[in-house]
Design a protein around this motif. Structure first.
Motif, PDB file in Angstrom:
ATOM      1  N   SER A  48       0.828  -1.209   0.000  1.00 24.83           N
ATOM      2  CA  SER A  48       0.000   0.000   0.000  1.00 24.83           C
ATOM      3  C   SER A  48       0.862   1.259   0.000  1.00 24.83           C
ATOM      4  O   SER A  48       0.572   2.224  -0.725  1.00 24.83           O
ATOM      5  CB  SER A  48      -0.927   0.003   1.222  1.00 24.83           C
ATOM      6  N   LEU A  49       1.923   1.276   0.803  1.00 24.65           N
ATOM      7  CA  LEU A  49       2.826   2.426   0.827  1.00 24.65           C
ATOM      8  C   LEU A  49       3.504   2.611  -0.529  1.00 24.65           C
ATOM      9  O   LEU A  49       3.635   3.730  -1.026  1.00 24.65           O
ATOM     10  CB  LEU A  49       3.875   2.252   1.918  1.00 24.65           C
ATOM     11  N   SER A  50       3.945   1.504  -1.127  1.00 28.21           N
ATOM     12  CA  SER A  50       4.599   1.582  -2.425  1.00 28.21           C
ATOM     13  C   SER A  50       3.625   2.091  -3.490  1.00 28.21           C
ATOM     14  O   SER A  50       3.987   2.918  -4.333  1.00 28.21           O
ATOM     15  CB  SER A  50       5.138   0.203  -2.809  1.00 28.21           C
ATOM     16  N   PHE A  51       2.395   1.599  -3.429  1.00 26.91           N
ATOM     17  CA  PHE A  51       1.372   2.072  -4.369  1.00 26.91           C
ATOM     18  C   PHE A  51       1.124   3.568  -4.188  1.00 26.91           C
ATOM     19  O   PHE A  51       0.978   4.305  -5.171  1.00 26.91           O
ATOM     20  CB  PHE A  51       0.077   1.290  -4.155  1.00 26.91           C
ATOM     21  N   MET A  52       1.076   4.035  -2.935  1.00 24.89           N
ATOM     22  CA  MET A  52       0.869   5.455  -2.681  1.00 24.89           C
ATOM     23  C   MET A  52       2.036   6.280  -3.207  1.00 24.89           C
ATOM     24  O   MET A  52       1.845   7.351  -3.804  1.00 24.89           O
ATOM     25  CB  MET A  52       0.683   5.695  -1.182  1.00 24.89           C
ATOM     26  N   GLY A  53       3.273   5.805  -3.003  1.00 21.30           N
ATOM     27  CA  GLY A  53       4.431   6.508  -3.539  1.00 21.30           C
ATOM     28  C   GLY A  53       4.391   6.599  -5.055  1.00 21.30           C
ATOM     29  O   GLY A  53       4.733   7.636  -5.644  1.00 21.30           O
ATOM     30  N   LEU A  54       3.942   5.525  -5.697  1.00 15.40           N
ATOM     31  CA  LEU A  54       3.796   5.528  -7.155  1.00 15.40           C
ATOM     32  C   LEU A  54       2.743   6.544  -7.592  1.00 15.40           C
ATOM     33  O   LEU A  54       2.974   7.336  -8.522  1.00 15.40           O
ATOM     34  CB  LEU A  54       3.404   4.127  -7.629  1.00 15.40           C
ATOM     35  N   LEU A  55       1.598   6.535  -6.938  1.00 15.76           N
ATOM     36  CA  LEU A  55       0.516   7.454  -7.298  1.00 15.76           C
ATOM     37  C   LEU A  55       0.944   8.906  -7.130  1.00 15.76           C
ATOM     38  O   LEU A  55       0.670   9.755  -7.985  1.00 15.76           O
ATOM     39  CB  LEU A  55      -0.715   7.153  -6.444  1.00 15.76           C
ATOM     40  N   ILE A  56       1.627   9.206  -6.040  1.00 18.02           N
ATOM     41  CA  ILE A  56       2.094  10.569  -5.790  1.00 18.02           C
ATOM     42  C   ILE A  56       3.023  11.037  -6.914  1.00 18.02           C
ATOM     43  O   ILE A  56       2.901  12.158  -7.426  1.00 18.02           O
ATOM     44  CB  ILE A  56       2.802  10.649  -4.424  1.00 18.02           C
ATOM     45  N   ASN A  57       3.942  10.178  -7.322  1.00 19.77           N
ATOM     46  CA  ASN A  57       4.905  10.588  -8.346  1.00 19.77           C
ATOM     47  C   ASN A  57       4.272  10.654  -9.730  1.00 19.77           C
ATOM     48  O   ASN A  57       4.692  11.472 -10.562  1.00 19.77           O
ATOM     49  CB  ASN A  57       6.103   9.640  -8.336  1.00 19.77           C
ATOM     50  N   VAL A  58       3.282   9.821  -9.990  1.00 24.13           N
ATOM     51  CA  VAL A  58       2.537   9.959 -11.249  1.00 24.13           C
ATOM     52  C   VAL A  58       1.863  11.328 -11.305  1.00 24.13           C
ATOM     53  O   VAL A  58       1.879  12.011 -12.342  1.00 24.13           O
ATOM     54  CB  VAL A  58       1.502   8.827 -11.387  1.00 24.13           C
ATOM     55  N   LEU A  59       1.285  11.752 -10.183  1.00 27.76           N
ATOM     56  CA  LEU A  59       0.642  13.061 -10.128  1.00 27.76           C
ATOM     57  C   LEU A  59       1.664  14.192 -10.289  1.00 27.76           C
ATOM     58  O   LEU A  59       1.382  15.201 -10.932  1.00 27.76           O
ATOM     59  CB  LEU A  59      -0.112  13.220  -8.802  1.00 27.76           C
ATOM     60  N   VAL A  60       2.856  14.012  -9.719  1.00 26.20           N
ATOM     61  CA  VAL A  60       3.901  15.029  -9.864  1.00 26.20           C
ATOM     62  C   VAL A  60       4.300  15.185 -11.332  1.00 26.20           C
ATOM     63  O   VAL A  60       4.390  16.305 -11.859  1.00 26.20           O
ATOM     64  CB  VAL A  60       5.138  14.669  -9.015  1.00 26.20           C
ATOM     65  N   VAL A  61       4.542  14.056 -11.997  1.00 26.60           N
ATOM     66  CA  VAL A  61       4.959  14.105 -13.400  1.00 26.60           C
ATOM     67  C   VAL A  61       3.842  14.674 -14.272  1.00 26.60           C
ATOM     68  O   VAL A  61       4.075  15.531 -15.135  1.00 26.60           O
ATOM     69  CB  VAL A  61       5.367  12.698 -13.887  1.00 26.60           C
ATOM     70  N   ALA A  62       2.609  14.212 -14.054  1.00 26.80           N
ATOM     71  CA  ALA A  62       1.487  14.722 -14.836  1.00 26.80           C
ATOM     72  C   ALA A  62       1.278  16.212 -14.588  1.00 26.80           C
ATOM     73  O   ALA A  62       1.049  16.987 -15.526  1.00 26.80           O
ATOM     74  CB  ALA A  62       0.215  13.947 -14.501  1.00 26.80           C
ATOM     75  N   GLY A  63       1.363  16.628 -13.318  1.00 23.98           N
ATOM     76  CA  GLY A  63       1.176  18.038 -12.990  1.00 23.98           C
ATOM     77  C   GLY A  63       2.282  18.921 -13.517  1.00 23.98           C
ATOM     78  O   GLY A  63       2.043  20.091 -13.873  1.00 23.98           O
ATOM     79  N   SER A  64       3.496  18.394 -13.615  1.00 25.53           N
ATOM     80  CA  SER A  64       4.622  19.204 -14.092  1.00 25.53           C
ATOM     81  C   SER A  64       4.485  19.548 -15.573  1.00 25.53           C
ATOM     82  O   SER A  64       5.136  20.471 -16.053  1.00 25.53           O
ATOM     83  CB  SER A  64       5.940  18.470 -13.848  1.00 25.53           C
ATOM     84  N   LEU A  65       3.644  18.814 -16.280  1.00 29.84           N
ATOM     85  CA  LEU A  65       3.457  19.087 -17.702  1.00 29.84           C
ATOM     86  C   LEU A  65       2.543  20.279 -17.941  1.00 29.84           C
ATOM     87  O   LEU A  65       2.569  20.879 -19.022  1.00 29.84           O
ATOM     88  CB  LEU A  65       2.868  17.854 -18.403  1.00 29.84           C
ATOM     89  N   ILE A  66       1.724  20.623 -16.926  1.00 27.08           N
ATOM     90  CA  ILE A  66       0.763  21.708 -17.127  1.00 27.08           C
ATOM     91  C   ILE A  66       0.924  22.842 -16.115  1.00 27.08           C
ATOM     92  O   ILE A  66       0.316  23.895 -16.266  1.00 27.08           O
ATOM     93  CB  ILE A  66      -0.685  21.177 -17.064  1.00 27.08           C
TER      94      ILE A  66
END
Length: 271
Positions: free
Chosen positions: A72-90
């Protein structure tokens, strides 16, 4: 299906990719110089791909979904970084990688060290899965707000330093950082509200023995963030008060989402 050793090797590649992306960001932050954004993005995408492979290998089981602590922690870390990368594009969220990438690497590394340990395997209906998905996105976005709050506090300290720091050139303007912080808090608060509403609607016994602590702590976190948004709107709260309340709210939600897992799986050795 790939062997466990192959999954571990992919995880190691992801960990190294996170480390390289982090070093690039910290080098730019320390020098105040622009980094190779495209190269950093490619390395980060590689890290995310490897991380997703490792998480899915443990999370998806024939019996259901493995909701153990380390997965669960690893999944949360993945989700957070996906949001960071997606957000950095806009929007100017690239600086959040200074905190999010090391956290993602740490959670991935912890999962690799713990191995494919059994966790709480569950099969929920679509209502419960919807509730859990909203809760995960809420916590991920509010965790990003906490990281943003840390960077904002760091930026304010640099601005008060006797000598101008080159590190300020790497971060967006202070007003932009503060605006992004409250945008994240606002979105996270909406999702947290939806989490509580769907919990009331979809969960049979929200205050049952197994869920009472999660319910109480989630409501407490909702109150903290609600008070912060109200104080921002009514009294213009900002600076240290906003940082402290953001960190306090995320800490409370962290206890709600992962505290019981830690007690049961690590301290009591149960699944």
């Amino acid at each position: 299906m790939m062997s466990a050793m192959g999954t571990v090797l992919i995880g190691v590649v992801g960990f190294v990719a996170y480390a390289i992306a982090t070093i690039q960001l910290y080098t730019g932050f320390a020098s105040g110089r622009e980094i190779a954004v495209r190269r950093n993005l490619l390395i980060t995408v590689l890290a995310l791909g490897c991380h997703a492979w490792v998480v899915s290998a443990a999370y998806l089981t024939p019996e259901g979904l493995n909701r153990g602590l380390f997965v669960s922690l690893s999944f949360m870390g993945l989700l957070i970084n996906v949001l960071v990368v997606a957000g950095s594009l806009i929007s100017p969220l690239r600086s959040l990688g200074l905190i999010a990438f090391p956290v993602g690497a740490a959670f991935l590394g912890t999962q690799l060290i713990a191995g494919q340990t059994p966790g709480l395997v569950t099969n929920f209906d679509w209502q419960m899965e919807t509730h859990i998905a909203i809760a995960l996105f809420s916590f991920a976005i509010l965790s990003l707000a906490a990281a943003q709050a840390v960077l904002l506090a760091m930026q304010e300290r640099l601005l008060r330093s006797p000598q101008f720091s080159a590190r300020l050139a790497f971060l967006p303007p202070l007003t932009t950082m503060e605006q992004l912080l409250f945008q994240m808090i606002g979105l996270g608060f909406v999702l947290l509200t939806m989490t509580l509403i769907t919990g009331v609607v979809f969960v049979d016994d929200l205050f049952g023995q197994a869920l009472v602590h999660k319910t109480v702590l989630s409501f407490a976190g909702w109150i903290v963030f609600g008070a912060l948004l109200w104080g921002r709107w009514r009294h213009g709260w900002r600076g240290r008060r906003a940082v402290r309340l953001t960190l306090a709210g995320v800490a409370v939600l962290g206890l709600a989402y992962f505290g019981s897992k830690f007690v049961l799986e690590v301290l009591l050795d149960r699944v």
